[in-house]
Write a protein that holds these residues in place. Structure first.
Motif, mmCIF file in Angstrom:
data_model
loop_
_atom_site.group_PDB
_atom_site.id
_atom_site.type_symbol
_atom_site.label_atom_id
_atom_site.label_comp_id
_atom_site.label_asym_id
_atom_site.label_seq_id
_atom_site.Cartn_x
_atom_site.Cartn_y
_atom_site.Cartn_z
ATOM 1 N N LEU A 8 0.823 -1.210 0.000
ATOM 2 C CA LEU A 8 0.000 0.000 0.000
ATOM 3 C C LEU A 8 0.855 1.257 0.000
ATOM 4 N N VAL A 9 1.969 1.230 0.747
ATOM 5 C CA VAL A 9 2.888 2.392 0.784
ATOM 6 C C VAL A 9 3.495 2.632 -0.587
ATOM 7 N N LEU A 10 3.951 1.540 -1.250
ATOM 8 C CA LEU A 10 4.544 1.678 -2.585
ATOM 9 C C LEU A 10 3.530 2.198 -3.585
ATOM 10 N N ALA A 11 2.309 1.688 -3.485
ATOM 11 C CA ALA A 11 1.255 2.143 -4.394
ATOM 12 C C ALA A 11 0.954 3.614 -4.171
ATOM 13 N N ALA A 12 0.965 4.033 -2.915
ATOM 14 C CA ALA A 12 0.713 5.442 -2.599
ATOM 15 C C ALA A 12 1.811 6.319 -3.161
ATOM 16 N N ASN A 13 3.087 5.856 -3.036
ATOM 17 C CA ASN A 13 4.201 6.648 -3.558
ATOM 18 C C ASN A 13 4.114 6.772 -5.071
ATOM 19 N N LEU A 14 3.743 5.663 -5.754
ATOM 20 C CA LEU A 14 3.623 5.705 -7.204
ATOM 21 C C LEU A 14 2.506 6.644 -7.646
ATOM 22 N N SER A 15 1.473 6.736 -6.835
ATOM 23 C CA SER A 15 0.342 7.588 -7.218
ATOM 24 C C SER A 15 0.718 9.059 -7.205
ATOM 25 N N TYR A 16 1.775 9.400 -6.478
ATOM 26 C CA TYR A 16 2.227 10.788 -6.423
ATOM 27 C C TYR A 16 3.287 11.104 -7.485
ATOM 28 N N ALA A 17 3.721 10.088 -8.226
ATOM 29 C CA ALA A 17 4.760 10.304 -9.236
ATOM 30 C C ALA A 17 4.186 11.036 -10.443
ATOM 31 N N ASP A 18 4.928 12.043 -10.905
ATOM 32 C CA ASP A 18 4.571 12.765 -12.124
ATOM 33 C C ASP A 18 5.460 12.295 -13.268
ATOM 34 N N THR A 19 5.013 12.542 -14.486
ATOM 35 C CA THR A 19 5.806 12.197 -15.666
ATOM 36 C C THR A 19 6.203 13.457 -16.408
ATOM 37 N N PHE A 20 7.505 13.657 -16.552
ATOM 38 C CA PHE A 20 8.053 14.771 -17.326
ATOM 39 C C PHE A 20 8.118 14.364 -18.795
ATOM 40 N N VAL A 21 7.532 15.130 -19.671
ATOM 41 C CA VAL A 21 7.719 14.932 -21.105
ATOM 42 C C VAL A 21 9.006 15.653 -21.508
ATOM 43 N N ALA A 22 9.984 14.896 -22.016
ATOM 44 C CA ALA A 22 11.283 15.443 -22.400
ATOM 45 C C ALA A 22 11.478 15.267 -23.899
ATOM 46 N N HIS A 23 12.034 16.286 -24.539
ATOM 47 C CA HIS A 23 12.275 16.223 -25.983
ATOM 48 C C HIS A 23 13.713 15.816 -26.276
ATOM 49 N N CYS A 24 13.869 14.876 -27.183
ATOM 50 C CA CYS A 24 15.185 14.408 -27.613
ATOM 51 C C CYS A 24 15.419 14.824 -29.061
ATOM 52 N N ARG A 25 16.671 15.089 -29.404
ATOM 53 C CA ARG A 25 17.057 15.372 -30.778
ATOM 54 C C ARG A 25 18.453 14.803 -30.993
ATOM 55 N N ASP A 26 18.909 14.753 -32.217
ATOM 56 C CA ASP A 26 20.205 14.143 -32.512
ATOM 57 C C ASP A 26 21.327 15.120 -32.201
ATOM 58 N N ARG A 27 21.943 14.937 -31.041
ATOM 59 C CA ARG A 27 23.134 15.691 -30.658
ATOM 60 C C ARG A 27 24.148 14.694 -30.115
ATOM 61 N N ALA A 28 24.472 13.714 -30.980
ATOM 62 C CA ALA A 28 25.420 12.668 -30.594
ATOM 63 C C ALA A 28 26.780 13.286 -30.258
ATOM 64 N N PRO A 29 27.497 12.744 -29.261
ATOM 65 C CA PRO A 29 27.142 11.536 -28.503
ATOM 66 C C PRO A 29 26.331 11.816 -27.234
ATOM 67 N N ASP A 30 25.978 13.089 -26.974
ATOM 68 C CA ASP A 30 25.269 13.428 -25.737
ATOM 69 C C ASP A 30 23.827 12.957 -25.745
ATOM 70 N N LEU A 31 23.166 13.123 -26.882
ATOM 71 C CA LEU A 31 21.767 12.734 -27.053
ATOM 72 C C LEU A 31 21.641 11.944 -28.353
ATOM 73 N N ILE A 32 21.020 10.767 -28.282
ATOM 74 C CA ILE A 32 20.868 9.946 -29.476
ATOM 75 C C ILE A 32 19.447 9.394 -29.502
ATOM 76 N N PRO A 33 18.593 9.881 -30.415
ATOM 77 C CA PRO A 33 17.232 9.335 -30.515
ATOM 78 C C PRO A 33 17.261 7.853 -30.876
#
Length: 246
Positions: A8-33
């Protein structure tokens, strides 16, 4: 009963989790779609680790940079990775510094031109192709007297340079230079703009995830001081990003 309470504690913690939408683009080697719309590379891993440490998740989307910076003004993205910062962007972004890189900004001359560029003043004499929405350097971006021709992608700049529609194209050690120098007959100008460039991820001020920006910044700074960001770069067999410029 004990396991029920833990569940129940784990389920409660997950219910408070938010999701960040992050944008990726080709900037190899730092970022690789990735083929499935995800993102690899040390900066992507750094972001995922930091967001997980504050109890949340990341959902990657592969999006062109011009669209990312446009929707960021109205909070249409929650995390923008690996970018430079200027006063225009700071008006709508909350920047989080994760280190510095030595940036070399190059000026590539068209094979149809015999001009010389030996100083910043020489830039004023020519039409210079650049990517729309990209920040190259203070010398280039903050000088309104430079005749800038803006394009949506590097392929358009290559075509314009090959055909002589522009005399010069700008690129940096971070992106674009290899593609431009692959054009038969191009050459680098004598003048190179070199400086320490802060590298940031940002949470747009209008994003619903901006409420977590302070916690995310604190976590990133702790990762810097503990050497966690250095370790991530080394995991990818890359030289760690600079943490001090002194």
């Amino acid at each position: 009963m004990r396991f029920l309470i833990l569940g129940l504690v784990l389920a409660a913690n997950l219910s408070y989790a938010d999701t960040f939408v992050a944008h990726c683009r080709d900037r190899a080697p730092d970022l690789i779609p990735t083929a499935n719309g995800g993102c690899n590379g040390p900066v992507a891993e750094m972001i995922e680790n930091a967001v997980a440490q504050i109890g949340h998740n990341v959902d990657w989307k592969v999006v062109p940079w011009a669209r990312t910076i446009n929707v960021a003004e109205t909070g249409g993205v929650d995390i923008i990775p690996r970018h430079s910062m200027n006063s225009e962007r700071e008006a709508f972004l909350n920047p989080i510094l994760y280190g510095y890189q030595t940036r070399d900004v190059y000026f590539v001359i068209s094979p149809k031109s015999n001009i010389q560029i030996a100083s910043a003043d020489d830039l004023l004499k020519h039409r210079i192709g650049a990517l729309r929405g990209s920040y190259y350097s203070k010398t280039f971006n903050d000088n309104d007297n430079i005749k800038k021709k803006l394009y949506n992608n590097t392929d358009q700049i290559i075509q314009a340079l090959e055909m002589g529609r522009i005399e010069v194209a700008i690129a940096s050690s971070a992106h674009g230079i290899d593609e431009l120098m692959a054009i038969n007959g191009t050459r680098k100008a004598q003048f190179v703009d070199t400086f320490y460039n802060g590298r940031f991820i940002s949470v747009p001020k209008q994003s619903p995830m901006h409420k977590h920006a302070e916690a995310l910044n604190k976590t990133i700074q702790e990762m810097r001081s503990k050497g966690e960001i250095d370790a991530i770069y080394k995991k990818y067999n890359l030289t760690p990003i600079i943490q001090k410029t002194e």
